[in-house]
Design a protein around this motif. Structure first.
Motif, PDB file in Angstrom:
ATOM      1  N   TRP A   1     -37.082 -18.763  12.947  1.00  0.00           N
ATOM      2  CA  TRP A   1     -36.526 -20.210  13.043  1.00  0.00           C
ATOM      3  C   TRP A   1     -37.434 -21.135  12.593  1.00  0.00           C
ATOM      4  CZ3 TRP A   1     -31.340 -21.198  13.768  1.00  0.00           C
ATOM      5  CH2 TRP A   1     -30.419 -20.494  14.169  1.00  0.00           C
TER       6      TRP A   1
ATOM      7  N   ARG B   1     -38.192 -25.639  11.639  1.00  0.00           N
ATOM      8  CA  ARG B   1     -37.486 -26.907  12.066  1.00  0.00           C
ATOM      9  C   ARG B   1     -38.227 -28.153  10.680  1.00  0.00           C
ATOM     10  NH1 ARG B   1     -38.993 -28.264  18.029  1.00  0.00           N
ATOM     11  NH2 ARG B   1     -41.259 -28.466  17.938  1.00  0.00           N
TER      12      ARG B   1
ATOM     13  N   ARG C   1     -41.622 -29.198   7.213  1.00  0.00           N
ATOM     14  CA  ARG C   1     -41.002 -27.938   7.875  1.00  0.00           C
ATOM     15  C   ARG C   1     -42.050 -27.301   8.637  1.00  0.00           C
ATOM     16  NH1 ARG C   1     -37.432 -24.521   4.014  1.00  0.00           N
ATOM     17  NH2 ARG C   1     -39.735 -23.837   3.310  1.00  0.00           N
TER      18      ARG C   1
ATOM     19  N   ASP D   1     -38.115 -32.762  20.133  1.00  0.00           N
ATOM     20  CA  ASP D   1     -37.397 -31.263  19.336  1.00  0.00           C
ATOM     21  C   ASP D   1     -36.208 -31.720  18.415  1.00  0.00           C
ATOM     22  OD1 ASP D   1     -37.392 -29.811  22.479  1.00  0.00           O
ATOM     23  OD2 ASP D   1     -39.154 -29.299  21.007  1.00  0.00           O
TER      24      ASP D   1
ATOM     25  N   ALA E   1     -34.571 -32.325  15.059  1.00  0.00           N
ATOM     26  CA  ALA E   1     -34.796 -31.771  13.713  1.00  0.00           C
ATOM     27  C   ALA E   1     -33.482 -31.010  13.207  1.00  0.00           C
ATOM     28  CB  ALA E   1     -36.036 -30.613  13.999  1.00  0.00           C
TER      29      ALA E   1
ATOM     30  N   TYR F   1     -32.579 -27.459  12.228  1.00  0.00           N
ATOM     31  CA  TYR F   1     -33.331 -26.330  12.399  1.00  0.00           C
ATOM     32  C   TYR F   1     -32.646 -25.049  11.367  1.00  0.00           C
ATOM     33  CZ  TYR F   1     -35.394 -27.681  16.691  1.00  0.00           C
ATOM     34  OH  TYR F   1     -35.966 -28.162  17.751  1.00  0.00           O
ATOM     35  N   TYR F   2     -33.464 -24.153  10.866  1.00  0.00           N
ATOM     36  CA  TYR F   2     -33.304 -23.327   9.916  1.00  0.00           C
ATOM     37  C   TYR F   2     -33.468 -21.979  10.314  1.00  0.00           C
ATOM     38  CZ  TYR F   2     -33.292 -27.487   6.755  1.00  0.00           C
ATOM     39  OH  TYR F   2     -32.950 -28.549   6.024  1.00  0.00           O
TER      40      TYR F   2
ATOM     41  N   GLY G   1     -29.070 -24.670   7.558  1.00  0.00           N
ATOM     42  CA  GLY G   1     -29.566 -25.654   8.578  1.00  0.00           C
ATOM     43  C   GLY G   1     -28.630 -26.151   9.697  1.00  0.00           C
TER      44      GLY G   1
ATOM     45  N   GLN H   1     -28.207 -29.350  12.660  1.00  0.00           N
ATOM     46  CA  GLN H   1     -28.744 -30.421  13.423  1.00  0.00           C
ATOM     47  C   GLN H   1     -28.902 -30.345  14.731  1.00  0.00           C
ATOM     48  OE1 GLN H   1     -30.182 -33.441  11.727  1.00  0.00           O
ATOM     49  NE2 GLN H   1     -31.099 -33.671  13.874  1.00  0.00           N
TER      50      GLN H   1
END
Length: 120
Positions: free
Chosen positions: A36, A38, A45, A90, A92, A94-95, A113, A115
């Motif tokens: 993961w 973000r 990133r 935190d 962001a 997230y990917y 991604g 949110q």
């Protein structure tokens, strides 16, 4: 080839929890180290956490250690990120990412991604 689809993001108050999921297509999920990342607005990133193919080894960036847990279920082709005690920093997108460590040391596959927004 693997395709990744994240879910589970949302709005939560500081101190709350969320669990992100990343569903992977393909029949070779176990080949991939999963991670993961973000990206917050105006920032680059950054790496958050990773788990090796067996789930036996995990890695975390210092800012999430003790609060986030990465895990995977190879039978379901899914990787998770359990996020507890969330903080506003935190927030962001997230990917989810996958790396075929047998051929590369880079994460070559990315999801779209999800949110995560943490309010005060």
């Amino acid at each position: 080839q693997v395709q990744l689809v994240e879910s589970g993001g949302g709005l939560v108050q500081a101190g709350g929890s969320l669990r992100l999921s990343c569903a992977a297509s393909g029949r070779t999920f176990t080949r991939y180290t999963m991670a993961w990342f973000r990206q917050a607005p105006g920032k680059e990133r950054e790496f958050v956490a990773a788990v090796t193919w067996s789930g036996g080894t995990t890695y975390y960036t210092d800012s999430v250690k003790g609060r986030f847990t990465i895990s995977r279920d190879n039978a379901k082709n899914t990787v998770y990120l359990q996020m507890n005690n969330l903080k506003p920093e935190d927030t962001a997108v997230y990917y989810c990412a996958a790396m075929d460590s047998s051929t590369s040391l880079e994460y070559g596959y990315w999801g779209q991604g999800t949110q995560v927004t943490v309010s005060y």
